[in-house]
Each structure stands twice: as C-alpha cells, then as structure tokens.
Design an enzyme around this catalytic site. Structure first.
Site, mmCIF file in Angstrom:
data_model
loop_
_atom_site.group_PDB
_atom_site.id
_atom_site.type_symbol
_atom_site.label_atom_id
_atom_site.label_comp_id
_atom_site.label_asym_id
_atom_site.label_seq_id
_atom_site.Cartn_x
_atom_site.Cartn_y
_atom_site.Cartn_z
ATOM 1 N N ASP A 73 0.793 -1.247 0.000
ATOM 2 C CA ASP A 73 0.000 0.000 0.000
ATOM 3 C C ASP A 73 0.824 1.295 0.000
ATOM 4 O OD1 ASP A 73 -1.867 -2.003 0.366
ATOM 5 O OD2 ASP A 73 -2.428 -1.421 2.385
ATOM 6 N N LYS B 270 -7.614 -3.663 -2.614
ATOM 7 C CA LYS B 270 -8.233 -4.372 -1.484
ATOM 8 C C LYS B 270 -8.903 -3.386 -0.549
ATOM 9 C CE LYS B 270 -3.976 -4.450 1.353
ATOM 10 N NZ LYS B 270 -4.387 -3.560 2.435
ATOM 11 N N CYS C 88 -1.912 -2.077 8.186
ATOM 12 C CA CYS C 88 -1.835 -3.087 7.123
ATOM 13 C C CYS C 88 -0.587 -3.956 7.220
ATOM 14 C CB CYS C 88 -1.920 -2.410 5.756
ATOM 15 S SG CYS C 88 -3.507 -1.592 5.472
#
Length: 202
Positions: free
Chosen positions: A23, A84, A114
């Site tokens: 990410d 996601k 995350c």
C-alpha cells in the site's frame, strides 16, 4: 533421550521467498513519516526482485480513495497488483500466488495497520515474515516501534533491506552477487539518509 527441538532462526532462501509491497500509494505521500525513505527502500527491493527473480506481490488499499502506487515505483513486473479493502494483504487472491513460498519480506505502510495485520496473518499460516525496519512507516511515527515489537513477539523478524539481500544470496559466489553489490552501492546515499533507522531518537 529425546532430541532438542530445532530452533527456527528465520533462514531465507531465494527460491522460496516473496517480496510484499504493502500500500505505498500516492495519496499517502504528504502524511506518512519519512515517505521518501519508504519509497527508496521499496525501489531497492523492486530492483532486487528483478535481479534475483523473486516474486513481487503488490496491494493498494482502497485505491479509489487513496490512489495508485507511488509513480516512481516500477511495479510492472509484479506477480499480482491487487486493490483491497481488507487491511491485511493476505486476501485469497494473494494466497493463491504463494505456492512454494516459505518466507515473505514485507515493506510498506502503515506499520501498525496493514503491515502488522499482514504479518500476523502470514505468521498464523506458518510463513516466516521479515519486516524491513527501513521500509515501513506510519502517519504517526510513534506507531512504528510498537508495531514492530508486536510482530517480533508473534514470531516475526525485523531486519534491513541490505541485510535481507545478502541473506538471500548467502555466498559471495552467488551468480548475482556483483549485481546486488552494485545495487547496494548505488543506493548507499539513500540508505545513509533513511531516518526510519533512528526513529526512536526523534
């Protein structure tokens, strides 16, 4: 007399390793502590994935809101690049790509969300997880150290990008040793200025 249990020291091998880029998205740029250092480490690991032919797994958290991966990261060779909503990267589509993988090298953001949840999910499924201290960050830098400690407590390993690359090769006779050495030398300045190494003193 029973034999002592074998100790898991987290050995990492080229043919059973994957790199997880978590990410590192453009809209995080103004908000993440030492975002340029995260990007620099990711660039090094992307270059290494190409040299060593190690699978690169990329995710993007809610990209409609947070944008695509930072443009200076060339993820064109990723095995999968997946949007996601789950915080963990270990969604079913990613798990399908992990046949034959024993070790995961994890870097990206955010360390306490995350990255942490990805590490815990992988550890729960008996993967060895190596988190790069020079490659993870958060909006609030005070979140980084507790997250790394949580991962270590759960059985993960905290290392650095350079250390991991030399662990993967294991021997100076490795066929890619010169190329990886050149990569380390070419990124020496960025490594030296990476303040994620010294966040506890800030």
């Amino acid at each position: 007399m029973s034999l002592p249990a074998l100790r898991n020291v987290g050995r990492i091998h080229q043919k059973s390793t994957a790199f997880f880029l978590c990410d590192i998205q453009e809209k995080f740029r103004p908000h993440i502590f030492q975002f340029p250092s995260v990007v620099a480490t990711a660039q090094k690991m992307i270059a290494a994935h190409k040299v060593l032919d190690i699978p690169l797994i990329v995710t993007e958290q809610n990209p409609r809101a947070l944008g695509a991966t930072a443009p200076e990261l060339d993820i064109s060779g990723a095995r999968i690049n997946l949007p996601k909503t789950k915080f963990s990267m270990l969604v079913p589509e990613v798990e399908k790509e992990l046949q034959g993988i024993k070790s995961v090298v994890l870097f990206g953001i955010e360390s306490h969300v995350c990255v942490l949840q990805t590490a815990l999910d992988l550890l729960e499924k008996n993967y060895d997880v190596h988190v790069l201290v020079d490659g993870v960050s958060s909006m609030n830098h005070y979140e980084i150290e507790p997250a790394l400690n949580r991962i270590k407590t759960a059985g993960g390993y905290v290392s650095t990008s350079e250390s991991i690359l030399f662990q993967i090769m294991g021997d100076s006779s490795h066929e890619k040793f010169k190329l990886i050495s050149q990569l380390v030398k070419s990124t020496k300045e960025a490594t030296a200025s990476n303040k994620l190494f010294v966040r506890s003193h800030i």
